[in-house]
Design an enzyme around this catalytic site. Structure first.
Site, short mmCIF file in Angstrom:
data_model
loop_
_atom_site.label_atom_id
_atom_site.label_comp_id
_atom_site.label_asym_id
_atom_site.label_seq_id
_atom_site.Cartn_x
_atom_site.Cartn_y
_atom_site.Cartn_z
CG ASP A 22 107.11 -30.89 -37.08
OD1 ASP A 22 106.18 -31.15 -37.87
OD2 ASP A 22 108.25 -31.35 -37.20
CG ASP A 46 99.94 -24.40 -48.76
OD1 ASP A 46 99.86 -25.03 -49.83
OD2 ASP A 46 100.55 -23.32 -48.66
CE LYS A 86 101.76 -26.69 -51.29
NZ LYS A 86 102.79 -25.67 -51.04
#
Length: 132
Positions: A22, A46, A86
């Site tokens: 993560d 992304d 993003k």
């Protein structure tokens, strides 16, 4: 060097170092820093949070990821480096945009043709860190 991070397994790609973890965990960011230091030319994110169906919540959660990536890039990008990340159009969009504009000389936005027209998804493209 190309270094990829994801919480899900990724198919092996030649010349790409993959770390299954993560990005929000401190040890993941430390591993990236240990691998590259402050010499990263390009960061592409992304990342998006799993959607809940509530567009406002989804936007806030994904934009928080984008803000985290922007803060991380301030420590790791070359001065003339580029960040592509993003984000979702939503109530906190201006907050992310202002964070980018306060730290980069050039900030643009791009919505891929592959993104559905009703999707709030877009990408922020930041280049050339502002220096004191």
């Amino acid at each position: 060097k190309i270094f990829a991070v994801d919480i899900t397994p990724m198919e092996k790609i030649k010349n790409v170092v993959f770390f299954k973890n993560d990005f929000l965990e401190k040890k993941t960011q430390e591993k990236i820093l240990n691998t590259f230091g402050t010499k990263i030319d390009v960061i592409i994110s992304d990342m998006a949070e799993n959607t809940t169906g509530n567009k406002s919540v989804d936007s806030i959660r994904t934009n928080n990821l984008c803000s985290t990536v922007i803060h991380f890039s301030l420590k790791t990008l070359n001065v003339k480096g580029t960040l592509i990340c993003k984000l979702f159009m939503g109530e906190d969009f201006l907050e992310v945009k202002n964070l980018a504009k306060n730290n980069f000389k050039k900030v643009d936005f791009f919505k891929p043709e592959s993104s559905r027209s009703e999707s709030k998804e877009t990408y922020i493209i930041c280049s050339s860190l502002k220096t004191l």
